[in-house]
Design a protein around this motif. Sequence first.
Motif, PDB file in Angstrom:
ATOM      1  N   ASN A 112       8.474   1.685 -24.962  1.00 56.97           N
ATOM      2  CA  ASN A 112       9.482   1.728 -23.907  1.00 56.97           C
ATOM      3  C   ASN A 112      10.505   0.606 -24.078  1.00 56.97           C
ATOM      4  N   ILE A 113      10.031  -0.576 -24.481  1.00 56.13           N
ATOM      5  CA  ILE A 113      10.938  -1.700 -24.753  1.00 56.13           C
ATOM      6  C   ILE A 113      11.930  -1.327 -25.853  1.00 56.13           C
ATOM      7  N   LEU A 114      11.403  -0.711 -26.909  1.00 62.88           N
ATOM      8  CA  LEU A 114      12.252  -0.295 -28.033  1.00 62.88           C
ATOM      9  C   LEU A 114      13.236   0.790 -27.605  1.00 62.88           C
ATOM     10  N   ARG A 115      12.753   1.755 -26.831  1.00 62.86           N
ATOM     11  CA  ARG A 115      13.605   2.862 -26.399  1.00 62.86           C
ATOM     12  C   ARG A 115      14.748   2.366 -25.509  1.00 62.86           C
ATOM     13  N   ASN A 116      14.450   1.458 -24.588  1.00 62.52           N
ATOM     14  CA  ASN A 116      15.491   0.937 -23.692  1.00 62.52           C
ATOM     15  C   ASN A 116      16.577   0.205 -24.459  1.00 62.52           C
ATOM     16  N   CYS A 117      16.174  -0.525 -25.507  1.00 63.80           N
ATOM     17  CA  CYS A 117      17.161  -1.235 -26.325  1.00 63.80           C
ATOM     18  C   CYS A 117      18.068  -0.244 -27.056  1.00 63.80           C
ATOM     19  N   GLU A 118      17.488   0.821 -27.595  1.00 65.90           N
ATOM     20  CA  GLU A 118      18.293   1.833 -28.283  1.00 65.90           C
ATOM     21  C   GLU A 118      19.224   2.545 -27.315  1.00 65.90           C
ATOM     22  N   ARG A 119      18.757   2.786 -26.101  1.00 67.92           N
ATOM     23  CA  ARG A 119      19.612   3.410 -25.095  1.00 67.92           C
ATOM     24  C   ARG A 119      20.783   2.494 -24.751  1.00 67.92           C
ATOM     25  N   TYR A 120      20.530   1.177 -24.697  1.00 64.83           N
ATOM     26  CA  TYR A 120      21.603   0.228 -24.398  1.00 64.83           C
ATOM     27  C   TYR A 120      22.619   0.184 -25.540  1.00 64.83           C
ATOM     28  N   LYS A 121      22.133   0.250 -26.792  1.00 67.88           N
ATOM     29  CA  LYS A 121      23.042   0.294 -27.938  1.00 67.88           C
ATOM     30  C   LYS A 121      23.935   1.529 -27.872  1.00 67.88           C
ATOM     31  N   LEU A 122      23.356   2.666 -27.502  1.00 70.37           N
ATOM     32  CA  LEU A 122      24.137   3.891 -27.370  1.00 70.37           C
ATOM     33  C   LEU A 122      25.175   3.757 -26.264  1.00 70.37           C
ATOM     34  N   LYS A 123      24.796   3.103 -25.173  1.00 66.31           N
ATOM     35  CA  LYS A 123      25.727   2.882 -24.074  1.00 66.31           C
ATOM     36  C   LYS A 123      26.904   2.029 -24.525  1.00 66.31           C
ATOM     37  N   GLN A 124      26.613   0.973 -25.298  1.00 69.56           N
ATOM     38  CA  GLN A 124      27.685   0.129 -25.834  1.00 69.56           C
ATOM     39  C   GLN A 124      28.592   0.910 -26.774  1.00 69.56           C
ATOM     40  N   ALA A 125      27.982   1.715 -27.644  1.00 65.70           N
ATOM     41  CA  ALA A 125      28.770   2.478 -28.610  1.00 65.70           C
ATOM     42  C   ALA A 125      29.655   3.503 -27.912  1.00 65.70           C
ATOM     43  N   SER A 126      29.146   4.134 -26.848  1.00 60.60           N
ATOM     44  CA  SER A 126      29.948   5.137 -26.136  1.00 60.60           C
ATOM     45  C   SER A 126      31.142   4.515 -25.439  1.00 60.60           C
ATOM     46  N   LYS A 127      31.020   3.223 -25.058  1.00 61.37           N
ATOM     47  CA  LYS A 127      32.144   2.511 -24.435  1.00 61.37           C
ATOM     48  C   LYS A 127      33.007   1.801 -25.478  1.00 61.37           C
ATOM     49  N   ARG A 128      32.627   1.961 -26.755  1.00 64.63           N
ATOM     50  CA  ARG A 128      33.333   1.319 -27.872  1.00 64.63           C
ATOM     51  C   ARG A 128      33.387  -0.191 -27.711  1.00 64.63           C
ATOM     52  N   GLN A 129      32.265  -0.741 -27.289  1.00 59.62           N
ATOM     53  CA  GLN A 129      32.153  -2.185 -27.152  1.00 59.62           C
ATOM     54  C   GLN A 129      31.523  -2.760 -28.414  1.00 59.62           C
ATOM     55  N   GLY A 130      32.098  -3.843 -28.909  1.00 56.99           N
ATOM     56  CA  GLY A 130      31.569  -4.486 -30.112  1.00 56.99           C
ATOM     57  C   GLY A 130      30.534  -5.536 -29.750  1.00 56.99           C
ATOM     58  N   GLY A 131      30.487  -6.588 -30.542  1.00 55.59           N
ATOM     59  CA  GLY A 131      29.537  -7.665 -30.318  1.00 55.59           C
ATOM     60  C   GLY A 131      28.291  -7.522 -31.166  1.00 55.59           C
ATOM     61  N   ARG A 132      27.425  -8.504 -31.065  1.00 57.77           N
ATOM     62  CA  ARG A 132      26.198  -8.502 -31.850  1.00 57.77           C
ATOM     63  C   ARG A 132      25.229  -7.441 -31.324  1.00 57.77           C
ATOM     64  N   PRO A 133      24.481  -6.812 -32.210  1.00 57.39           N
ATOM     65  CA  PRO A 133      23.468  -5.849 -31.751  1.00 57.39           C
ATOM     66  C   PRO A 133      22.412  -6.570 -30.916  1.00 57.39           C
ATOM     67  N   HIS A 156      -0.365 -13.618 -25.566  1.00 56.23           N
ATOM     68  CA  HIS A 156       1.001 -13.269 -25.955  1.00 56.23           C
ATOM     69  C   HIS A 156       1.590 -12.337 -24.899  1.00 56.23           C
ATOM     70  N   VAL A 157       2.767 -12.688 -24.402  1.00 62.72           N
ATOM     71  CA  VAL A 157       3.449 -11.863 -23.400  1.00 62.72           C
ATOM     72  C   VAL A 157       4.813 -11.475 -23.954  1.00 62.72           C
ATOM     73  N   VAL A 158       4.996 -10.190 -24.194  1.00 63.54           N
ATOM     74  CA  VAL A 158       6.269  -9.664 -24.697  1.00 63.54           C
ATOM     75  C   VAL A 158       6.992  -8.997 -23.534  1.00 63.54           C
ATOM     76  N   ILE A 159       8.236  -9.421 -23.285  1.00 64.85           N
ATOM     77  CA  ILE A 159       9.020  -8.904 -22.156  1.00 64.85           C
ATOM     78  C   ILE A 159      10.318  -8.319 -22.688  1.00 64.85           C
ATOM     79  N   GLY A 160      10.578  -7.061 -22.387  1.00 58.98           N
ATOM     80  CA  GLY A 160      11.804  -6.408 -22.826  1.00 58.98           C
ATOM     81  C   GLY A 160      13.033  -6.967 -22.128  1.00 58.98           C
ATOM     82  N   LYS A 161      14.158  -6.926 -22.813  1.00 57.81           N
ATOM     83  CA  LYS A 161      15.403  -7.442 -22.242  1.00 57.81           C
ATOM     84  C   LYS A 161      16.138  -6.412 -21.385  1.00 57.81           C
ATOM     85  N   PHE A 162      15.676  -5.160 -21.419  1.00 58.63           N
ATOM     86  CA  PHE A 162      16.382  -4.100 -20.698  1.00 58.63           C
ATOM     87  C   PHE A 162      15.379  -3.310 -19.852  1.00 58.63           C
ATOM     88  N   THR A 163      15.698  -3.160 -18.565  1.00 57.91           N
ATOM     89  CA  THR A 163      14.849  -2.373 -17.686  1.00 57.91           C
ATOM     90  C   THR A 163      15.074  -0.887 -17.951  1.00 57.91           C
TER      91      THR A 163
END
Length: 276
Positions: free
Chosen positions: A33-54, A123-130
């Motif tokens: 789910n952490i991985l999927r949310n990050c990919e969804r956020y990348k798609l959101k950035q790409a659809s808005k044509r926003q640049g920046g670091r991945p 070890h506690v891994v916390i995703g950056k995107f809800t």
Amino acid sequence: MAREHYLINERHRNHKHTEKIISIFGSETQSLNILRNCERYKLKQASKRQGGRPPTEAVEFCLTLPKGIRPTQQQWRQILNKLMFTLAIHLDVPTSKLAPIVRAVLHQQNHDVAIKGTGDHMHVVIGKFTNDLIYLAELQRKSTTRRLKTAYNNAVYEVVGISHKSYRLQKGYDGIAKKRAPSWSVKAARKQEVIKQQERQLKRIIAQANKWLSAFDTNDQKQMNRQYNRLCEELSHLESANSETQDMFDFMQQLICKVETKGNSKRLSKYHPPRI
């Protein structure tokens, strides 16, 4: 997912002193789910044509106890609950939004003080995107790390009854831990990296401006459009300048403005470059 597999792999060479691996919270589903949310956020950035670091997927914290102290599995869950409650307040999100993006794995270590290495740790891994794509930017800030350290010390005292202030180090072997690099050295290295990045950007802008001028001399409007669009894109990627790089930053902007002004001159009255 490579991190998920590492955390639960009892045969990994780094786990030769690990006696038991226990899943405290979540499963492979949370990691996916952490991985999927990050990919969804990348798609959101790409659809808005926003640049920046991945964006990166998550931040990991390692909560460690000295050898000789072994809380039960239930106590570790209580400690984690207290930490997530504190973190949710700090991030200004409900705990229900953290649950799908938190993965916690406990490693119970060999407690022989003659063996180098740490004691039991989680070890506690916390995703950056809800799940609703809220970007938890505060996760990677030092203030969040400091808050978690304090919350962890308090949680261990409340759940296990051990205070970090009263503990005395016990070490059965010779050796000195490696010292961390001083903060001024890290900051200086980061500043140098920023300057090098801006120098690379400047070289690209100058090369694009030279190509634009060559096209200007031959009245090649297609090439002029191409290079001008690249210049505008490069300008949009420029980061805010500080006092040490302001001159370079201003020069880049002035160079692009001169290209735009020349492109709008009477010599090319039919040429209408796009505006920034």
